[in-house]
Scaffold this motif. Structure first.
Motif, PDB file in Angstrom:
ATOM      1  N   LEU A   1       8.431 -22.672  33.497  1.00 29.72           N
ATOM      2  CA  LEU A   1       8.894 -21.966  32.300  1.00 29.72           C
ATOM      3  C   LEU A   1       9.670 -22.864  31.342  1.00 29.72           C
ATOM      4  N   THR A   2      10.187 -23.964  31.826  1.00 30.47           N
ATOM      5  CA  THR A   2      10.982 -24.858  30.970  1.00 30.47           C
ATOM      6  C   THR A   2      10.266 -26.184  30.682  1.00 30.47           C
ATOM      7  N   ASP A   3       9.034 -26.318  31.140  1.00 33.54           N
ATOM      8  CA  ASP A   3       8.251 -27.536  30.933  1.00 33.54           C
ATOM      9  C   ASP A   3       7.956 -27.721  29.444  1.00 33.54           C
TER      10      ASP A   3
ATOM     11  N   ALA B   1       1.415 -16.460  28.921  1.00 33.01           N
ATOM     12  CA  ALA B   1       0.456 -15.915  29.881  1.00 33.01           C
ATOM     13  C   ALA B   1       1.061 -15.823  31.272  1.00 33.01           C
ATOM     14  N   LEU B   2       1.832 -16.835  31.659  1.00 36.99           N
ATOM     15  CA  LEU B   2       2.483 -16.820  32.969  1.00 36.99           C
ATOM     16  C   LEU B   2       3.465 -15.665  33.065  1.00 36.99           C
ATOM     17  N   LEU B   3       4.264 -15.478  32.026  1.00 36.10           N
ATOM     18  CA  LEU B   3       5.255 -14.406  32.047  1.00 36.10           C
ATOM     19  C   LEU B   3       4.590 -13.036  32.067  1.00 36.10           C
ATOM     20  N   ARG B   4       3.523 -12.895  31.328  1.00 35.83           N
ATOM     21  CA  ARG B   4       2.851 -11.591  31.296  1.00 35.83           C
ATOM     22  C   ARG B   4       2.180 -11.292  32.633  1.00 35.83           C
ATOM     23  N   SER B   5       1.747 -12.349  33.332  1.00 38.64           N
ATOM     24  CA  SER B   5       1.179 -12.121  34.662  1.00 38.64           C
ATOM     25  C   SER B   5       2.266 -11.704  35.646  1.00 38.64           C
ATOM     26  N   LEU B   6       3.493 -12.170  35.414  1.00 46.53           N
ATOM     27  CA  LEU B   6       4.607 -11.829  36.300  1.00 46.53           C
ATOM     28  C   LEU B   6       5.219 -10.473  35.962  1.00 46.53           C
ATOM     29  N   LEU B   7       5.338 -10.187  34.665  1.00 44.21           N
ATOM     30  CA  LEU B   7       6.088  -9.012  34.226  1.00 44.21           C
ATOM     31  C   LEU B   7       5.215  -7.861  33.735  1.00 44.21           C
ATOM     32  N   GLY B   8       4.023  -8.165  33.273  1.00 50.28           N
ATOM     33  CA  GLY B   8       3.176  -7.133  32.691  1.00 50.28           C
ATOM     34  C   GLY B   8       2.894  -5.989  33.660  1.00 50.28           C
ATOM     35  N   GLY B   9       3.243  -4.781  33.251  1.00 49.90           N
ATOM     36  CA  GLY B   9       3.026  -3.617  34.096  1.00 49.90           C
ATOM     37  C   GLY B   9       4.064  -3.431  35.177  1.00 49.90           C
ATOM     38  N   ARG B  10       4.940  -4.425  35.357  1.00 47.16           N
ATOM     39  CA  ARG B  10       5.978  -4.340  36.387  1.00 47.16           C
ATOM     40  C   ARG B  10       7.369  -4.150  35.789  1.00 47.16           C
ATOM     41  N   ALA B  11       7.530  -4.605  34.563  1.00 46.54           N
ATOM     42  CA  ALA B  11       8.833  -4.513  33.889  1.00 46.54           C
ATOM     43  C   ALA B  11       8.679  -3.707  32.609  1.00 46.54           C
ATOM     44  N   ASP B  12       9.804  -3.241  32.086  1.00 46.28           N
ATOM     45  CA  ASP B  12       9.787  -2.521  30.823  1.00 46.28           C
ATOM     46  C   ASP B  12       9.269  -3.447  29.713  1.00 46.28           C
ATOM     47  N   PRO B  13       8.519  -2.899  28.754  1.00 46.67           N
ATOM     48  CA  PRO B  13       8.012  -3.738  27.658  1.00 46.67           C
ATOM     49  C   PRO B  13       9.106  -4.500  26.916  1.00 46.67           C
ATOM     50  N   VAL B  14      10.293  -3.903  26.792  1.00 50.75           N
ATOM     51  CA  VAL B  14      11.399  -4.602  26.123  1.00 50.75           C
ATOM     52  C   VAL B  14      11.826  -5.813  26.936  1.00 50.75           C
ATOM     53  N   THR B  15      11.911  -5.671  28.253  1.00 53.43           N
ATOM     54  CA  THR B  15      12.258  -6.806  29.108  1.00 53.43           C
ATOM     55  C   THR B  15      11.250  -7.934  28.918  1.00 53.43           C
ATOM     56  N   GLU B  16       9.986  -7.563  28.920  1.00 53.66           N
ATOM     57  CA  GLU B  16       8.929  -8.569  28.761  1.00 53.66           C
ATOM     58  C   GLU B  16       9.049  -9.280  27.421  1.00 53.66           C
ATOM     59  N   ARG B  17       9.242  -8.527  26.350  1.00 52.12           N
ATOM     60  CA  ARG B  17       9.351  -9.147  25.019  1.00 52.12           C
ATOM     61  C   ARG B  17      10.546 -10.086  24.941  1.00 52.12           C
ATOM     62  N   LEU B  18      11.679  -9.651  25.458  1.00 51.09           N
ATOM     63  CA  LEU B  18      12.890 -10.471  25.396  1.00 51.09           C
ATOM     64  C   LEU B  18      12.721 -11.772  26.175  1.00 51.09           C
ATOM     65  N   VAL B  19      12.147 -11.674  27.363  1.00 52.80           N
ATOM     66  CA  VAL B  19      11.985 -12.871  28.194  1.00 52.80           C
ATOM     67  C   VAL B  19      10.956 -13.822  27.591  1.00 52.80           C
ATOM     68  N   VAL B  20       9.871 -13.265  27.072  1.00 50.28           N
ATOM     69  CA  VAL B  20       8.842 -14.123  26.446  1.00 50.28           C
ATOM     70  C   VAL B  20       9.440 -14.878  25.260  1.00 50.28           C
ATOM     71  N   ARG B  21      10.202 -14.186  24.421  1.00 47.29           N
ATOM     72  CA  ARG B  21      10.825 -14.862  23.275  1.00 47.29           C
ATOM     73  C   ARG B  21      11.781 -15.953  23.741  1.00 47.29           C
ATOM     74  N   LEU B  22      12.572 -15.650  24.747  1.00 48.33           N
ATOM     75  CA  LEU B  22      13.545 -16.621  25.235  1.00 48.33           C
ATOM     76  C   LEU B  22      12.870 -17.875  25.765  1.00 48.33           C
TER      77      LEU B  22
END
Length: 271
Positions: free
Chosen positions: A141-143, A153-174
């Motif tokens: 994630l920091t490479d 794509a990696l984050l969405r495979s980890l969080l998609g459907g498992r976390a709230d959409p807001v959590t996913e958006r915030l983490v992807v942006r970060l």
């Protein structure tokens, strides 16, 4: 952030709250548009310098921002940014940091409006713990050589459907727009913003063994007395923790064996 920038950010927060309190405002859309403005200001160094130049007239800066953003973002976002550039900023970076904070706050507001803020706050904490425990994930994630698309794509495979959409958006942006911060620092900032939505403090509690419900209630009550605000407990278990339990709030760490020590400290402060 100090001086003029702190005042300007406080004013911007008030305006954002007024916008999101309106039933016609779409907090999630505001968040996306503010994130886009953050990216623009981060990329265009000369632009952010012009928009924060104290020698320039505030109205002229607001007009410039309006021209640049017109047609690119909605009227609410454009008005919010125009108001921000009218304010005085201590340094150009403070404007970018503030727009980014407002973007995250708008997304957290959207979660709050759906009754999902607690879930988002807990998911951000748990994701931070997963990153800390996995060197391979953190490296991916920091490479700096990895593309934004690959990280997303990696984050969405980890969080998609498992976390709230807001959590996913915030983490992807970060992760895709770290802006020089560590991943851990960014997640901590998001957790603090989530807690601020409820006017509460976040305490990370690490104990040698899981706390009972009674211990958690007593610990939360004791911390609330100490800090004068509701305290949200993020719980973690580490058999090697010294003293049985460690509580971290911001930069402050309180160590002890049981919650009664904190209760005693609260009684002393009150008496």
């Amino acid at each position: 952030m100090n001086g003029a920038s702190r005042i300007a950010l406080a004013e911007a927060r008030t305006r954002l709250d007024a916008l999101t309190d309106s039933s016609s405002a779409d907090a999630a859309k505001l968040a996306d548009e503010l994130a886009a403005v953050t990216t623009l200001l981060q990329r265009e160094v000369s632009l952010r310098r012009v928009l924060t130049d104290p020698a320039q007239d505030g109205s002229a800066k607001a007009e410039l921002a309006g021209r640049l953003l017109g047609g690119q973002v909605g009227g609410s976002t454009a008005d919010l940014i125009s108001g921000m550039v009218r304010s005085r900023w201590s340094q150009p970076r403070d404007l970018v940091d503030s727009v980014e904070e407002l973007s995250a706050t708008a997304d957290l507001t959207a979660a709050e409006q759906r009754g999902a803020l607690d879930n988002v706050e807990d998911e951000l904490f748990r994701f931070g713990r997963i990153v800390e425990s996995s060197t391979a994930l953190r490296s991916a994630l920091t490479d700096r050589s990895a593309t934004t698309a690959a990280k997303s794509a990696l984050l969405r495979s980890l969080l998609g459907g498992r976390a709230d959409p807001v959590t996913e958006r915030l983490v992807v942006r970060l992760v895709t727009q770290p802006r020089g911060r560590s991943l851990e620092a960014g997640l901590q900032t998001l957790s603090r913003l989530a807690a601020a939505r409820r006017g509460r403090v976040v305490a990370t509690v690490t104990s040698a063994v899981p706390l009972t419900d009674v211990q958690k209630q007593r610990l939360g009550a004791a911390l609330a007395k100490l800090y004068g605000r509701t305290v949200h407990l993020n719980l973690d278990v580490d058999p090697d923790v010294v003293g049985g339990v460690s509580v971290q709030i911001g930069e402050e760490v309180i160590s002890g064996t049981i919650a009664e020590r904190l209760e005693e400290a609260a009684r002393r402060l009150a008496g």
